[in-house]
Design a protein around this motif. Structure first.
Motif, mmCIF file in Angstrom:
data_model
loop_
_atom_site.group_PDB
_atom_site.id
_atom_site.type_symbol
_atom_site.label_atom_id
_atom_site.label_comp_id
_atom_site.label_asym_id
_atom_site.label_seq_id
_atom_site.Cartn_x
_atom_site.Cartn_y
_atom_site.Cartn_z
ATOM 1 N N UNK A 49 29.876 79.256 36.113
ATOM 2 C CA UNK A 49 29.475 80.144 37.123
ATOM 3 C C UNK A 49 30.548 79.800 38.390
ATOM 4 N N UNK A 50 31.845 80.199 38.125
ATOM 5 C CA UNK A 50 32.855 80.134 38.967
ATOM 6 C C UNK A 50 33.569 79.068 39.753
ATOM 7 N N UNK A 51 32.659 78.034 39.138
ATOM 8 C CA UNK A 51 33.302 76.594 40.003
ATOM 9 C C UNK A 51 33.674 75.842 38.767
ATOM 10 N N UNK A 52 34.795 74.983 39.055
ATOM 11 C CA UNK A 52 35.418 73.830 37.900
ATOM 12 C C UNK A 52 34.375 72.646 38.077
ATOM 13 N N UNK A 53 33.951 72.450 36.690
ATOM 14 C CA UNK A 53 33.252 71.053 36.782
ATOM 15 C C UNK A 53 33.113 70.540 35.303
ATOM 16 N N UNK A 54 32.810 69.223 35.272
ATOM 17 C CA UNK A 54 32.763 68.617 33.986
ATOM 18 C C UNK A 54 31.550 68.976 33.549
ATOM 19 N N UNK A 55 31.507 69.643 32.388
ATOM 20 C CA UNK A 55 30.278 70.366 31.607
ATOM 21 C C UNK A 55 29.257 69.388 31.136
ATOM 22 N N UNK A 56 29.832 68.239 30.796
ATOM 23 C CA UNK A 56 28.978 67.093 30.307
ATOM 24 C C UNK A 56 28.186 66.314 31.418
ATOM 25 N N UNK A 57 28.446 66.416 32.688
ATOM 26 C CA UNK A 57 27.638 65.918 33.943
ATOM 27 C C UNK A 57 26.951 67.101 34.819
ATOM 28 N N UNK A 58 26.950 68.373 34.090
ATOM 29 C CA UNK A 58 26.463 69.471 35.060
ATOM 30 C C UNK A 58 25.108 69.753 34.331
ATOM 31 N N UNK A 59 24.191 69.494 34.949
ATOM 32 C CA UNK A 59 22.714 69.815 34.278
ATOM 33 C C UNK A 59 22.388 71.270 34.614
#
Lengths: 111, 246
Positions: B72-82
């Protein structure tokens, strides 16, 4: 190395400009609110070392500070690099310096 | 499917980037679960709908730093993003990280990122061997605390993707390599502290940072590379003024 020098100049001129801008604004308000005419203002500034030094320093700081800031914007927004970038930066600095010093001479110098 | 039933059969709309630079988002329907991460969603799509979907992951628990993507437009670790904690109920949009060459689908080429670590003098140079006594470093010394603040970086490139200066000035070293350099400059065991500082003081080094703090905002480990870069700027200034005094 060069970036470090530019960074130092940028910060140092910012330090200078902060009080100079405030004093300049206060002066403009004072002179216009007080109803001084152009002739009255010139009578106070002509031959004055204080105002010559104040605005001479102001112009020098603006020329350096503005040119370095513009250099960063040009590098990031237009992708300019190398001699073209340095050339434009130097040209802007010189232009600001010459225009500014001409204005200072007009206000402080002999009629 | 039993898994889907866990959330009343509700489906989640997911848009995933397919292809390279000239690719496009493709929509998928994924069963919503009470507790699922973005990485779970991507994995479900790859296992059930799109076997050719390319993406990276390894540990799934926020240790390896390989599953970072733009969610959703923001850089994140996908494994830690619920998924449940992402704001809004619109479709989930998953793309590769910004500021890196795309290889395919959700996979980026991280070489330019790691090359910067080398360019920033991020390689530790030993000054003693295992036979020498351990150097004594006071835990509360200023240098040691500066190292502590930045040492937990796991090279996930989230800060690199978040940084606008990296986007505008492609040769800029970027937050993570500069953060690494700052930990080395403060490490008394590092044999090339002067060289590391020299490398980050050049063009597109620490002075190019505008302190916009996107790196600090998005760092999943909570490191503040902006603070490290500010430290490098101060060290660079001291170095410069010191040389002038000599």
């Amino acid at each position: 190395m060069k970036e470090g020098v530019l960074f130092l100049l940028q910060r140092a001129t910012a330090l200078l400009l902060a009080p100079l801008v405030l004093a300049h604004l206060a002066l403009v308000l004072y002179a216009t609110q007080g109803g001084l005419s152009a002739a009255e203002i010139l009578a106070r500034t002509r031959g004055s070392l204080l105002w010559g030094g104040f605005y001479g320093l102001f112009v020098l700081a603006v020329a350096i500070h503005g040119a370095i800031g513009l250099r960063a914007i040009l590098a990031e927004w237009t992708g300019l690099r190398g001699r073209t970038l340095e050339g434009i930066t130097l040209a802007v600095a010189l232009l600001l310096l010459v225009l500014g010093l001409r204005a200072v001479r007009a206000v402080v110098g002999a009629p | 499917m039993a898994e889907a039933a866990a959330c009343g059969g509700r489906m989640l709309e997911v848009r995933i980037w397919r292809g390279r630079d000239d690719g496009a988002f493709v929509s998928y329907e994924v069963p919503a679960r009470a507790n699922q991460t973005v990485l779970d969603v991507v994995t479900w799509v790859q296992r059930h709908l799109e076997p050719t979907l390319a993406y990276r992951f390894a540990c799934r628990v926020g240790v390896c730093g390989s599953c970072a993507m733009t969610v959703n437009g923001r850089p994140r670790w996908t494994c830690r993003t619920h998924v449940g904690r992402l704001a809004g109920d619109g479709p989930l949009a998953i793309e590769p990280l910004r500021n890196l060459p795309r290889i395919r689908d959700l996979v980026c080429d991280l070489e330019p990122f790691f090359t910067r670590w080398q360019r920033a003098g991020g390689r530790f140079v030993a000054t003693s061997t295992r036979r020498d006594p351990l150097p004594r470093i006071a835990p509360d010394s200023e240098a040691r605390r500066a190292v502590d603040a930045g040492i937990e970086c796991i090279n996930c490139a989230v800060c690199h993707a978040a940084c606008d200066v990296v986007a505008w000035r492609p040769e800029y070293l970027g937050p993570a390599p500069l953060n690494r350099a700052w930990t080395l400059v403060n490490d008394i065991r590092h044999g090339a502290r002067e060289e590391t500082l020299d490398r980050v003081r050049g063009d597109a080094g620490c002075h190019a940072c505008h302190s916009q703090m996107s790196c600090s905002e998005f760092c999943p480990v909570g490191i503040a590379p902006t603070a490290a870069i500010a430290g490098l700027k101060r060290a660079s200034l001291r170095h410069l003024l010191g040389r002038r005094d000599e």
